[in-house]
Design a protein around this motif. Structure first.
Motif, PDB file in Angstrom:
ATOM      1  N   VAL A   7       0.839  -1.199   0.000  1.00  0.00           N
ATOM      2  CA  VAL A   7       0.000   0.000   0.000  1.00  0.00           C
ATOM      3  C   VAL A   7       0.875   1.249   0.000  1.00  0.00           C
ATOM      4  O   VAL A   7       0.628   2.202  -0.739  1.00  0.00           O
ATOM      5  N   LEU A   8       1.915   1.249   0.847  1.00  0.00           N
ATOM      6  CA  LEU A   8       2.821   2.396   0.906  1.00  0.00           C
ATOM      7  C   LEU A   8       3.529   2.617  -0.425  1.00  0.00           C
ATOM      8  O   LEU A   8       3.687   3.755  -0.885  1.00  0.00           O
ATOM      9  N   ILE A   9       3.953   1.531  -1.062  1.00  0.00           N
ATOM     10  CA  ILE A   9       4.633   1.635  -2.362  1.00  0.00           C
ATOM     11  C   ILE A   9       3.672   2.177  -3.413  1.00  0.00           C
ATOM     12  O   ILE A   9       4.034   3.050  -4.207  1.00  0.00           O
ATOM     13  N   ALA A  10       2.435   1.686  -3.400  1.00  0.00           N
ATOM     14  CA  ALA A  10       1.447   2.157  -4.386  1.00  0.00           C
ATOM     15  C   ALA A  10       1.150   3.637  -4.196  1.00  0.00           C
ATOM     16  O   ALA A  10       1.110   4.410  -5.166  1.00  0.00           O
ATOM     17  N   VAL A  11       0.945   4.066  -2.954  1.00  0.00           N
ATOM     18  CA  VAL A  11       0.672   5.477  -2.666  1.00  0.00           C
ATOM     19  C   VAL A  11       1.880   6.331  -3.063  1.00  0.00           C
ATOM     20  O   VAL A  11       1.740   7.400  -3.663  1.00  0.00           O
ATOM     21  N   GLY A  12       3.073   5.856  -2.721  1.00  0.00           N
ATOM     22  CA  GLY A  12       4.290   6.577  -3.086  1.00  0.00           C
ATOM     23  C   GLY A  12       4.454   6.692  -4.597  1.00  0.00           C
ATOM     24  O   GLY A  12       4.868   7.747  -5.106  1.00  0.00           O
ATOM     25  N   ALA A  13       4.123   5.621  -5.319  1.00  0.00           N
ATOM     26  CA  ALA A  13       4.224   5.654  -6.784  1.00  0.00           C
ATOM     27  C   ALA A  13       3.234   6.652  -7.383  1.00  0.00           C
ATOM     28  O   ALA A  13       3.577   7.395  -8.302  1.00  0.00           O
ATOM     29  N   VAL A  14       2.019   6.683  -6.849  1.00  0.00           N
ATOM     30  CA  VAL A  14       1.015   7.637  -7.347  1.00  0.00           C
ATOM     31  C   VAL A  14       1.466   9.063  -7.089  1.00  0.00           C
ATOM     32  O   VAL A  14       1.396   9.933  -7.970  1.00  0.00           O
ATOM     33  N   ILE A  15       1.990   9.329  -5.898  1.00  0.00           N
ATOM     34  CA  ILE A  15       2.481  10.678  -5.573  1.00  0.00           C
ATOM     35  C   ILE A  15       3.667  11.040  -6.465  1.00  0.00           C
ATOM     36  O   ILE A  15       3.776  12.174  -6.943  1.00  0.00           O
ATOM     37  N   ALA A  16       4.551  10.079  -6.723  1.00  0.00           N
ATOM     38  CA  ALA A  16       5.711  10.340  -7.594  1.00  0.00           C
ATOM     39  C   ALA A  16       5.272  10.640  -9.024  1.00  0.00           C
ATOM     40  O   ALA A  16       5.825  11.545  -9.669  1.00  0.00           O
ATOM     41  N   VAL A  17       4.279   9.918  -9.532  1.00  0.00           N
ATOM     42  CA  VAL A  17       3.784  10.169 -10.894  1.00  0.00           C
ATOM     43  C   VAL A  17       3.141  11.551 -10.977  1.00  0.00           C
ATOM     44  O   VAL A  17       3.375  12.299 -11.940  1.00  0.00           O
ATOM     45  N   ILE A  18       2.352  11.903  -9.974  1.00  0.00           N
ATOM     46  CA  ILE A  18       1.738  13.247  -9.957  1.00  0.00           C
ATOM     47  C   ILE A  18       2.822  14.313  -9.930  1.00  0.00           C
ATOM     48  O   ILE A  18       2.761  15.303 -10.669  1.00  0.00           O
ATOM     49  N   GLY A  19       3.841  14.126  -9.107  1.00  0.00           N
ATOM     50  CA  GLY A  19       4.949  15.075  -9.046  1.00  0.00           C
ATOM     51  C   GLY A  19       5.694  15.172 -10.363  1.00  0.00           C
ATOM     52  O   GLY A  19       6.044  16.269 -10.814  1.00  0.00           O
ATOM     53  N   LEU A  20       5.928  14.027 -11.013  1.00  0.00           N
ATOM     54  CA  LEU A  20       6.623  14.021 -12.304  1.00  0.00           C
ATOM     55  C   LEU A  20       5.812  14.745 -13.368  1.00  0.00           C
ATOM     56  O   LEU A  20       6.353  15.539 -14.148  1.00  0.00           O
ATOM     57  N   VAL A  21       4.500  14.517 -13.389  1.00  0.00           N
ATOM     58  CA  VAL A  21       3.630  15.211 -14.349  1.00  0.00           C
ATOM     59  C   VAL A  21       3.678  16.715 -14.116  1.00  0.00           C
ATOM     60  O   VAL A  21       3.760  17.509 -15.073  1.00  0.00           O
ATOM     61  N   LEU A  22       3.650  17.145 -12.859  1.00  0.00           N
ATOM     62  CA  LEU A  22       3.696  18.569 -12.556  1.00  0.00           C
ATOM     63  C   LEU A  22       5.048  19.190 -12.940  1.00  0.00           C
ATOM     64  O   LEU A  22       5.096  20.305 -13.457  1.00  0.00           O
ATOM     65  N   VAL A  23       6.143  18.462 -12.713  1.00  0.00           N
ATOM     66  CA  VAL A  23       7.461  18.977 -13.102  1.00  0.00           C
ATOM     67  C   VAL A  23       7.560  19.092 -14.624  1.00  0.00           C
ATOM     68  O   VAL A  23       8.038  20.103 -15.154  1.00  0.00           O
ATOM     69  N   ILE A  24       7.089  18.079 -15.334  1.00  0.00           N
ATOM     70  CA  ILE A  24       7.118  18.130 -16.805  1.00  0.00           C
ATOM     71  C   ILE A  24       6.247  19.277 -17.308  1.00  0.00           C
ATOM     72  O   ILE A  24       6.640  20.019 -18.209  1.00  0.00           O
ATOM     73  N   ALA A  25       5.069  19.440 -16.715  1.00  0.00           N
ATOM     74  CA  ALA A  25       4.187  20.541 -17.125  1.00  0.00           C
ATOM     75  C   ALA A  25       4.826  21.891 -16.854  1.00  0.00           C
ATOM     76  O   ALA A  25       4.642  22.838 -17.620  1.00  0.00           O
ATOM     77  N   ALA A  26       5.599  21.991 -15.781  1.00  0.00           N
ATOM     78  CA  ALA A  26       6.239  23.262 -15.452  1.00  0.00           C
ATOM     79  C   ALA A  26       7.406  23.574 -16.381  1.00  0.00           C
ATOM     80  O   ALA A  26       7.661  24.734 -16.701  1.00  0.00           O
ATOM     81  N   LEU A  27       8.109  22.545 -16.845  1.00  0.00           N
ATOM     82  CA  LEU A  27       9.317  22.773 -17.641  1.00  0.00           C
ATOM     83  C   LEU A  27       9.069  22.835 -19.150  1.00  0.00           C
ATOM     84  O   LEU A  27       9.866  23.423 -19.870  1.00  0.00           O
ATOM     85  N   THR A  28       8.001  22.224 -19.624  1.00  0.00           N
ATOM     86  CA  THR A  28       7.746  22.236 -21.062  1.00  0.00           C
ATOM     87  C   THR A  28       6.838  23.414 -21.418  1.00  0.00           C
ATOM     88  O   THR A  28       5.958  23.778 -20.648  1.00  0.00           O
ATOM     89  N   PRO A  29       7.064  23.987 -22.599  1.00  0.00           N
ATOM     90  CA  PRO A  29       6.208  25.111 -22.991  1.00  0.00           C
ATOM     91  C   PRO A  29       4.831  24.616 -23.416  1.00  0.00           C
ATOM     92  O   PRO A  29       4.689  23.545 -23.995  1.00  0.00           O
ATOM     93  N   GLY A  30       3.824  25.395 -23.105  1.00  0.00           N
ATOM     94  CA  GLY A  30       2.483  25.087 -23.585  1.00  0.00           C
ATOM     95  C   GLY A  30       2.415  25.409 -25.066  1.00  0.00           C
ATOM     96  O   GLY A  30       3.133  26.265 -25.560  1.00  0.00           O
TER      97      GLY A  30
END
Length: 193
Positions: free
Chosen positions: A73-96
């Protein structure tokens, strides 16, 4: 680089790229709602009132109890949080990107919507194929365009001629970045002209 060239480059870039303000506003609203909820729960606990959802002590007890959860459960929650963080970092660094291209070069340039380019390619494809323009649909992306044709039942379309004409039309537009074209002919036609 001259001032006029810099100004043109700035205007074109501004027209081709979209701001990230929508994402920033959504994230700010989520943070505001979360902090308002935690603040409300804290005030209710300080006044001795019942909690809306969780009291601050229940939140703290839940946080202390996290290590006792199943490792999966901890690994799954951590993976979901990591994916959300990665999506937000990519969205912040790439131009719209807006659905637009540049036509023209040199001292003048026009910024046109992808729908205009798609309309021109549909017009070319439908006239070469001998079908009505409403039997053709174009999807234009940043570097490619797909034209989907629905033929009249029982009438074969000359794919090579349509592909050649659409490619020439796309090249003739002189868009930047250049567009690769692809023609898709539906296997099932429709009755009528």
């Amino acid at each position: 680089m001259t001032t006029d060239a810099r100004l043109k480059q700035h205007v074109v870039r501004r027209e081709l790229h979209s701001p990230k303000s929508g994402l920033a506003i959504v994230l700010a609203l989520i943070a505001i709602v979360a902090l308002a909820w935690v603040g409300t729960e804290s005030v209710l606990a300080a006044l001795g009132r019942p909690a809306l959802l969780l009291s601050p002590s229940a939140m703290a007890a839940g946080a202390r109890g996290l290590p006792s959860l199943q490792p999966g459960v901890l690994i799954a929650v951590g993976a979901v949080i990591a994916v959300i963080g990665l999506v937000l970092v990519i969205a912040a660094l790439t131009p719209g990107r807006r659905g637009r291209h540049i036509i023209g070069a040199g001292s003048t340039a026009a910024v046109v919507n992808d729908e205009v380019i798609g309309s021109a390619l549909v017009r070319t494809a439908s006239s070469v194929a001998g079908i009505s323009p409403d039997r053709a649909v174009a999807e234009v992306g940043q570097r490619s365009a797909t034209i989907r044709l629905t033929p009249v039942s029982g009438v074969a379309l000359d794919r090579a001629a349509v592909e050649r004409a659409v490619a020439e039309a796309a090249d003739g537009l002189g868009v930047t970045p250049a567009i690769r074209t692809r023609v898709v002919i539906d296997k099932k036609g429709k009755v009528g002209g």
